[in-house]
Design a protein around this motif. Structure first.
Motif, PDB file in Angstrom:
ATOM      1  N   GLY A 155     -46.594  18.193  20.609  1.00 38.98           N
ATOM      2  CA  GLY A 155     -46.565  17.132  21.606  1.00 38.98           C
ATOM      3  C   GLY A 155     -45.637  15.993  21.238  1.00 38.98           C
ATOM      4  N   VAL A 156     -45.675  15.577  19.981  1.00 42.42           N
ATOM      5  CA  VAL A 156     -44.811  14.484  19.528  1.00 42.42           C
ATOM      6  C   VAL A 156     -43.342  14.891  19.605  1.00 42.42           C
ATOM      7  CG1 VAL A 156     -44.119  13.124  17.509  1.00 42.42           C
ATOM      8  CG2 VAL A 156     -46.535  13.358  18.090  1.00 42.42           C
ATOM      9  N   LEU A 157     -43.027  16.125  19.202  1.00 43.85           N
ATOM     10  CA  LEU A 157     -41.644  16.599  19.280  1.00 43.85           C
ATOM     11  C   LEU A 157     -41.129  16.546  20.722  1.00 43.85           C
ATOM     12  CD1 LEU A 157     -41.447  19.673  16.867  1.00 43.85           C
ATOM     13  CD2 LEU A 157     -40.381  17.442  16.583  1.00 43.85           C
ATOM     14  N   GLY A 158     -41.948  17.013  21.653  1.00 48.50           N
ATOM     15  CA  GLY A 158     -41.543  16.997  23.051  1.00 48.50           C
ATOM     16  C   GLY A 158     -41.397  15.591  23.595  1.00 48.50           C
ATOM     17  N   ALA A 159     -42.352  14.730  23.265  1.00 47.51           N
ATOM     18  CA  ALA A 159     -42.313  13.359  23.761  1.00 47.51           C
ATOM     19  C   ALA A 159     -41.124  12.585  23.210  1.00 47.51           C
ATOM     20  CB  ALA A 159     -43.616  12.647  23.398  1.00 47.51           C
ATOM     21  N   VAL A 160     -40.744  12.869  21.974  1.00 42.94           N
ATOM     22  CA  VAL A 160     -39.652  12.138  21.335  1.00 42.94           C
ATOM     23  C   VAL A 160     -38.282  12.693  21.734  1.00 42.94           C
ATOM     24  CG1 VAL A 160     -38.577  11.566  19.123  1.00 42.94           C
ATOM     25  CG2 VAL A 160     -41.055  11.382  19.388  1.00 42.94           C
ATOM     26  N   PHE A 161     -38.153  14.018  21.707  1.00 44.01           N
ATOM     27  CA  PHE A 161     -36.831  14.616  21.896  1.00 44.01           C
ATOM     28  C   PHE A 161     -36.637  15.326  23.238  1.00 44.01           C
ATOM     29  CE2 PHE A 161     -37.595  14.729  17.240  1.00 44.01           C
ATOM     30  CZ  PHE A 161     -36.568  13.867  16.862  1.00 44.01           C
ATOM     31  N   GLY A 162     -37.719  15.498  24.013  1.00 39.30           N
ATOM     32  CA  GLY A 162     -37.633  16.285  25.243  1.00 39.30           C
ATOM     33  C   GLY A 162     -36.609  15.778  26.236  1.00 39.30           C
ATOM     34  N   HIS A 163     -36.659  14.503  26.574  1.00 43.58           N
ATOM     35  CA  HIS A 163     -35.748  13.977  27.593  1.00 43.58           C
ATOM     36  C   HIS A 163     -34.311  13.915  27.103  1.00 43.58           C
ATOM     37  CE1 HIS A 163     -39.480  12.812  29.655  1.00 43.58           C
ATOM     38  NE2 HIS A 163     -38.741  12.874  30.741  1.00 43.58           N
ATOM     39  N   ARG A 192     -45.365  11.019  28.447  1.00 42.58           N
ATOM     40  CA  ARG A 192     -43.978  10.553  28.393  1.00 42.58           C
ATOM     41  C   ARG A 192     -43.292  10.741  29.737  1.00 42.58           C
ATOM     42  NH1 ARG A 192     -40.400   6.953  27.146  1.00 42.58           N
ATOM     43  NH2 ARG A 192     -38.300   7.795  26.909  1.00 42.58           N
ATOM     44  N   CYS A 193     -43.526  11.893  30.394  1.00 46.92           N
ATOM     45  CA  CYS A 193     -42.945  12.142  31.718  1.00 46.92           C
ATOM     46  C   CYS A 193     -43.419  11.106  32.727  1.00 46.92           C
ATOM     47  CB  CYS A 193     -43.314  13.540  32.197  1.00 46.92           C
ATOM     48  SG  CYS A 193     -42.368  14.868  31.429  1.00 46.92           S
ATOM     49  N   ALA A 194     -44.703  10.772  32.670  1.00 46.94           N
ATOM     50  CA  ALA A 194     -45.260   9.803  33.610  1.00 46.94           C
ATOM     51  C   ALA A 194     -44.628   8.426  33.424  1.00 46.94           C
ATOM     52  CB  ALA A 194     -46.774   9.708  33.425  1.00 46.94           C
ATOM     53  N   GLU A 195     -44.232   8.100  32.207  1.00 43.69           N
ATOM     54  CA  GLU A 195     -43.557   6.826  31.957  1.00 43.69           C
ATOM     55  C   GLU A 195     -42.147   6.816  32.531  1.00 43.69           C
ATOM     56  OE1 GLU A 195     -43.588   6.253  27.776  1.00 43.69           O
ATOM     57  OE2 GLU A 195     -45.733   5.755  27.662  1.00 43.69           O
ATOM     58  N   VAL A 196     -41.503   7.988  32.523  1.00 44.05           N
ATOM     59  CA  VAL A 196     -40.114   8.075  32.964  1.00 44.05           C
ATOM     60  C   VAL A 196     -40.017   8.221  34.479  1.00 44.05           C
ATOM     61  CG1 VAL A 196     -38.001   9.474  32.819  1.00 44.05           C
ATOM     62  CG2 VAL A 196     -39.359   9.031  30.764  1.00 44.05           C
ATOM     63  N   SER A 204     -45.653  17.894  35.271  1.00 44.74           N
ATOM     64  CA  SER A 204     -46.010  18.147  33.885  1.00 44.74           C
ATOM     65  C   SER A 204     -47.516  18.337  33.745  1.00 44.74           C
ATOM     66  CB  SER A 204     -45.538  16.987  32.996  1.00 44.74           C
ATOM     67  OG  SER A 204     -45.771  17.264  31.643  1.00 44.74           O
ATOM     68  N   SER A 205     -48.287  17.516  34.436  1.00 45.83           N
ATOM     69  CA  SER A 205     -49.746  17.668  34.383  1.00 45.83           C
ATOM     70  C   SER A 205     -50.178  18.984  35.028  1.00 45.83           C
ATOM     71  CB  SER A 205     -50.433  16.488  35.068  1.00 45.83           C
ATOM     72  OG  SER A 205     -50.095  16.415  36.442  1.00 45.83           O
ATOM     73  N   LEU A 206     -49.462  19.423  36.063  1.00 47.52           N
ATOM     74  CA  LEU A 206     -49.758  20.718  36.680  1.00 47.52           C
ATOM     75  C   LEU A 206     -49.506  21.850  35.683  1.00 47.52           C
ATOM     76  CD1 LEU A 206     -50.410  22.495  39.134  1.00 47.52           C
ATOM     77  CD2 LEU A 206     -47.977  22.378  39.753  1.00 47.52           C
ATOM     78  N   ALA A 207     -48.371  21.784  34.993  1.00 48.09           N
ATOM     79  CA  ALA A 207     -48.060  22.812  33.995  1.00 48.09           C
ATOM     80  C   ALA A 207     -49.077  22.799  32.865  1.00 48.09           C
ATOM     81  CB  ALA A 207     -46.657  22.584  33.435  1.00 48.09           C
ATOM     82  N   LEU A 208     -49.506  21.626  32.469  1.00 50.34           N
ATOM     83  CA  LEU A 208     -50.517  21.497  31.415  1.00 50.34           C
ATOM     84  C   LEU A 208     -51.789  22.253  31.775  1.00 50.34           C
ATOM     85  CD1 LEU A 208     -51.479  18.148  29.695  1.00 50.34           C
ATOM     86  CD2 LEU A 208     -53.240  19.552  30.700  1.00 50.34           C
ATOM     87  N   VAL A 209     -52.231  22.081  33.008  1.00 49.74           N
ATOM     88  CA  VAL A 209     -53.475  22.730  33.453  1.00 49.74           C
ATOM     89  C   VAL A 209     -53.291  24.242  33.566  1.00 49.74           C
ATOM     90  CG1 VAL A 209     -55.117  22.922  35.357  1.00 49.74           C
ATOM     91  CG2 VAL A 209     -54.295  20.668  34.658  1.00 49.74           C
ATOM     92  N   ILE A 210     -52.208  24.661  34.220  1.00 53.73           N
ATOM     93  CA  ILE A 210     -51.983  26.099  34.423  1.00 53.73           C
ATOM     94  C   ILE A 210     -51.802  26.814  33.085  1.00 53.73           C
ATOM     95  CG2 ILE A 210     -50.421  27.826  35.394  1.00 53.73           C
ATOM     96  CD1 ILE A 210     -49.855  25.877  37.673  1.00 53.73           C
ATOM     97  N   CYS A 211     -51.022  26.214  32.184  1.00 52.29           N
ATOM     98  CA  CYS A 211     -50.786  26.845  30.882  1.00 52.29           C
ATOM     99  C   CYS A 211     -52.075  26.890  30.054  1.00 52.29           C
ATOM    100  CB  CYS A 211     -49.704  26.088  30.121  1.00 52.29           C
ATOM    101  SG  CYS A 211     -48.065  26.289  30.837  1.00 52.29           S
ATOM    102  N   GLY A 212     -52.918  25.892  30.215  1.00 54.14           N
ATOM    103  CA  GLY A 212     -54.206  25.915  29.531  1.00 54.14           C
ATOM    104  C   GLY A 212     -55.059  27.083  29.993  1.00 54.14           C
ATOM    105  N   ILE A 213     -55.053  27.336  31.291  1.00 54.33           N
ATOM    106  CA  ILE A 213     -55.824  28.458  31.847  1.00 54.33           C
ATOM    107  C   ILE A 213     -55.244  29.792  31.378  1.00 54.33           C
ATOM    108  CG2 ILE A 213     -56.455  29.650  33.980  1.00 54.33           C
ATOM    109  CD1 ILE A 213     -56.477  26.874  35.349  1.00 54.33           C
ATOM    110  N   ILE A 214     -53.917  29.910  31.457  1.00 51.63           N
ATOM    111  CA  ILE A 214     -53.263  31.166  31.052  1.00 51.63           C
ATOM    112  C   ILE A 214     -53.519  31.457  29.582  1.00 51.63           C
ATOM    113  CG2 ILE A 214     -51.020  32.270  30.690  1.00 51.63           C
ATOM    114  CD1 ILE A 214     -50.055  30.814  33.232  1.00 51.63           C
ATOM    115  N   THR A 215     -53.376  30.438  28.744  1.00 53.96           N
ATOM    116  CA  THR A 215     -53.595  30.626  27.311  1.00 53.96           C
ATOM    117  C   THR A 215     -55.037  31.000  27.017  1.00 53.96           C
ATOM    118  OG1 THR A 215     -51.834  29.037  26.779  1.00 53.96           O
ATOM    119  CG2 THR A 215     -53.440  29.505  25.049  1.00 53.96           C
ATOM    120  N   SER A 216     -55.973  30.346  27.680  1.00 53.12           N
ATOM    121  CA  SER A 216     -57.387  30.654  27.458  1.00 53.12           C
ATOM    122  C   SER A 216     -57.717  32.091  27.824  1.00 53.12           C
ATOM    123  CB  SER A 216     -58.264  29.701  28.279  1.00 53.12           C
ATOM    124  OG  SER A 216     -58.042  28.359  27.918  1.00 53.12           O
ATOM    125  N   LEU A 217     -57.104  32.595  28.886  1.00 56.06           N
ATOM    126  CA  LEU A 217     -57.401  33.952  29.351  1.00 56.06           C
ATOM    127  C   LEU A 217     -56.685  35.027  28.536  1.00 56.06           C
ATOM    128  CD1 LEU A 217     -57.256  33.413  33.227  1.00 56.06           C
ATOM    129  CD2 LEU A 217     -59.294  33.671  31.805  1.00 56.06           C
TER     130      LEU A 217
END
Length: 231
Positions: A155-163, A192-196, A204-217
């Motif tokens: 998370g920190v790597l993405g927040a710092v270097f993603g944009h 970080r996306c919400a700040e920008v 980003s929040s949509l991807a967070l939720v969907i990826c959480g479901i996919i990973t769990s399954l």
């Protein structure tokens, strides 16, 4: 001991908000508030000889608020429903590919570096939000605490270097930037996306939720298969 437990929560909040003000003042992603808070609090705990479990007890309420905070991310999604309906196939495809890539790469790299199956199971769910990652790791026989560290690192790597990476690659659409960040860097990237940009934060929040479901399954099915293939 009671005194130490009592001041851990005010200390955490004070350091975080001071770090946030510093990041806003200097306007650089390198001074991510979470990263700065970690860099300040850990040395303080070591100097004061306070163990992490004792510190955690005093600030446990912050950990308890993680799950409601993730649920609160649904509000921006509601405001982007029209775009989600129009592009839901592409969104699902991106999140599926991103989740599979994150899980497979985590397992393969961990095994290549000589990690045990227990450590590998802890690394596998590194790209989903902390509560989900810890639950998935535990179900796979991993160590939830190590998963939490891996999640924070990603998370920190993405927040710092993603944009900076998006700008370098000339990735402009908020949909693409938001989905990429939420898939790879979960809640910290989403913040970080919400700040920008508000739209970036929503996708980003949509991807967070969907990826959480996919990973769990899929993680419980994929993990033993990858272990056999990489053995």
């Amino acid at each position: 001991m009671i005194h130490e437990i009592w001041w851990s929560l005010p200390l955490t909040l004070a350091v975080y908000f001071a770090a946030r003000r510093l990041a806003q003042w200097l306007n650089t992603p390198l001074l991510n508030p979470l990263l700065v808070s970690i860099a300040v609090i850990i040395p303080l705990l070591l100097l004061a000889d306070i163990s992490y479990p004792r510190y955690f007890q005093g600030s446990k309420i912050l950990n308890d608020l993680l799950q409601p905070a993730v649920v609160a991310l649904a509000f921006p999604l509601y405001e982007q429903l029209h775009q989600i309906r129009a592009r839901w196939k592409s969104i699902i495809a991106v999140c599926f590919i991103g989740s599979m890539t994150a899980m497979i790469s985590g397992v393969v790299i961990a095994l290549w570096l000589g990690a045990t199956p227990e450590i590998t199971a802890s690394v596998m769910p590194k790209s989903v939000t902390t509560p989900i990652a810890m639950a998935v790791a535990q179900s796979l026989g991993g160590i939830p605490a190590i998963s939490a560290v891996c999640v924070m690192f990603a998370g920190v790597l993405g927040a710092v270097f993603g944009h900076a990476l998006f700008n370098m690659l000339k990735i402009i659409p908020p949909l693409a930037r938001g989905l990429a960040m939420g898939t790879a860097s979960h809640a910290l990237g989403t913040a970080r996306c919400a700040e920008v940009d508000y739209q970036e934060g929503a996708f980003s929040s949509l991807a967070l939720v969907i990826c959480g479901i996919i990973t769990s399954l899929l993680a419980p099915i994929l993990f033993p298969v990858l272990l056999r293939l990489c053995a």
